[in-house]
Design an enzyme around this catalytic site. Structure first.
Site, short mmCIF file in Angstrom:
data_model
loop_
_atom_site.label_atom_id
_atom_site.label_comp_id
_atom_site.label_asym_id
_atom_site.label_seq_id
_atom_site.Cartn_x
_atom_site.Cartn_y
_atom_site.Cartn_z
N ILE A 251 37.24 45.71 52.98
CA ILE A 251 38.01 44.47 53.12
C ILE A 251 38.62 44.12 51.77
CG2 ILE A 251 37.93 42.00 53.68
CD1 ILE A 251 35.42 42.52 55.32
N ALA A 252 39.90 43.83 51.77
CA ALA A 252 40.64 43.37 50.58
C ALA A 252 40.85 44.46 49.52
CB ALA A 252 39.97 42.15 49.94
N ALA A 253 40.59 45.72 49.86
CA ALA A 253 40.86 46.79 48.89
C ALA A 253 42.36 46.84 48.59
CB ALA A 253 40.40 48.13 49.44
N GLY A 254 43.17 46.79 49.64
CA GLY A 254 44.63 46.81 49.45
C GLY A 254 45.10 45.57 48.70
N ASP A 255 44.51 44.43 49.02
CA ASP A 255 44.90 43.18 48.34
C ASP A 255 44.58 43.26 46.85
OD1 ASP A 255 45.63 42.16 50.81
OD2 ASP A 255 43.65 41.28 51.16
O1 RIB Z 1 43.25 42.01 53.74
C1 RIB Z 1 42.02 41.43 54.06
C2 RIB Z 1 42.23 40.06 54.62
O2 RIB Z 1 42.92 40.15 55.85
C3 RIB Z 1 40.97 39.31 54.93
O3 RIB Z 1 40.48 38.58 53.82
C4 RIB Z 1 41.35 38.44 56.11
O4 RIB Z 1 41.40 37.08 55.81
C5 RIB Z 1 42.70 38.96 56.57
O5 RIB Z 1 43.70 38.12 56.23
#
Ligand code: RIB
Length: 309
Positions: A251-255
């Protein structure tokens, strides 16, 4: 007048409800979870946090509901080096929510309720025209209304502010919007939806990048998971590998990758170096659970890179 190194992120804020399971349920199946956590997320907020913690000078345009989650998330964002002055509180809406399952391989599936994120309007974006015009870069994703993403990109283009678009979650986009983007960072699925080219290897990544170049985007960075990224600048392509780590939760690796990469670019680093910095940030993030709780601080990224030699 530009403020040196200034970044503006426009995007979403969510409360993530995360359940770890052995495997994803199939329709009609109930699966017992092993761990439940509520943590702050949202693609916009995650990217803002990645930029703030990695050292960018950053302001965040977003919306929260008039609720406890909205107030708590704003407090946390301030602690993450983010100027939250442009975050609006929307009466009558709740802060965005994401429901997330994570399986034993660290993969995730996500459903979102936009809530206050979808209350961002073009009029609100226009109120922040001076901020976008004075910034060096504008980073956006697609959990906000598309009309607002387009409005902000138009302001940025008029004022020579670099536009970086992470086209997630995947959806088809107009040539008008794509033509305003300087750097685009799709994953394989998003690249296929934008170009019609299934991305399975370097050759197909190069083909997809070419389609995006032809729409007016100078720099295409297709993220390929554990294989790194395909970087294509005006048609000259190369793969930039990532780092091998034991992923527990992607989760959130791309972010994290996006926020850290823009930080490094605003420090004047060459693109391949900025990508290596971003790979390091994302590698750390996947070894930890949750979205924002997993995003590393600058000293952690520097230490990681030093250990790689
Ligand atoms: O990219 C991950 C995110 O996608 C999560 O934090 C979730 O909130 C969704 O928006």
């Amino acid at each position: 007048m530009k403020t040196s190194g200034q970044l503006v992120v426009l995007g979403s804020i969510n409360a993530d409800h995360i359940l770890n399971l052995d495997h994803f349920p199939t329709p009609g199946e109930t699966v017992k979870g092993s761990h439940y956590q509520v943590a702050f997320g949202g693609k916009g907020a995650n990217q803002a946090v990645a930029a703030g913690r990695s050292g960018a000078k950053i302001a965040f345009i977003a919306c929260v509901g008039n609720d406890d989650t909205g107030r708590q998330v704003c407090q946390q964002l301030s602690k993450d080096n983010i100027d939250i002055t442009p975050v609006s509180t929307v009466a009558g809406e709740s802060t965005g929510v994401a429901l997330i399952f994570v399986n034993n391989d660290g993969e995730n599936v996500i459903g979102i309720h936009g809530g206050a994120n979808m209350a961002l309007t073009e009029a609100l974006v226009a109120q922040h025209q001076g901020l976008i015009a004075g910034a060096e870069a504008l980073l956006m994703q697609l959990e906000s209304p598309l009309a607002c993403v387009l409005a902000a990109a138009n302001i940025a283009r008029q004022h020579h502010t670099r536009v970086i678009l992470n086209p997630a979650p995947a959806c088809a986009l107009s040539d008008e919007l794509l033509g305003l983007v300087d750097i685009i960072t799709p994953n394989e699925t998003e690249a296929e939806i934008l170009t019609g080219v299934p991305v399975t290897d370097d050759d197909s990544a190069a083909q997809a990048a070419e389609v995006l170049h032809n729409k007016g985007i100078a720099t295409v960075i297709i993220t390929l998971g554990s294989k790194g990224v395909w970087l294509s600048e005006q048609g000259r392509g190369t793969r930039v590998p990532g780092f091998r780590v034991n992923a527990v939760d992607t989760i959130a690796a791309g972010d994290t990758f996006n926020g850290a990469m823009v930080t490094a670019l605003l420090e004047g680093r060459p693109l391949t170096e900025a990508i290596r910095f971003a790979h390091a940030a994302a590698a750390i993030a996947v070894t930890r659970k949750g979205a924002q709780p997993s995003v590393p601080w600058r000293h952690e990224i520097d230490d990681f890179l030093q250990q790689q030699g």
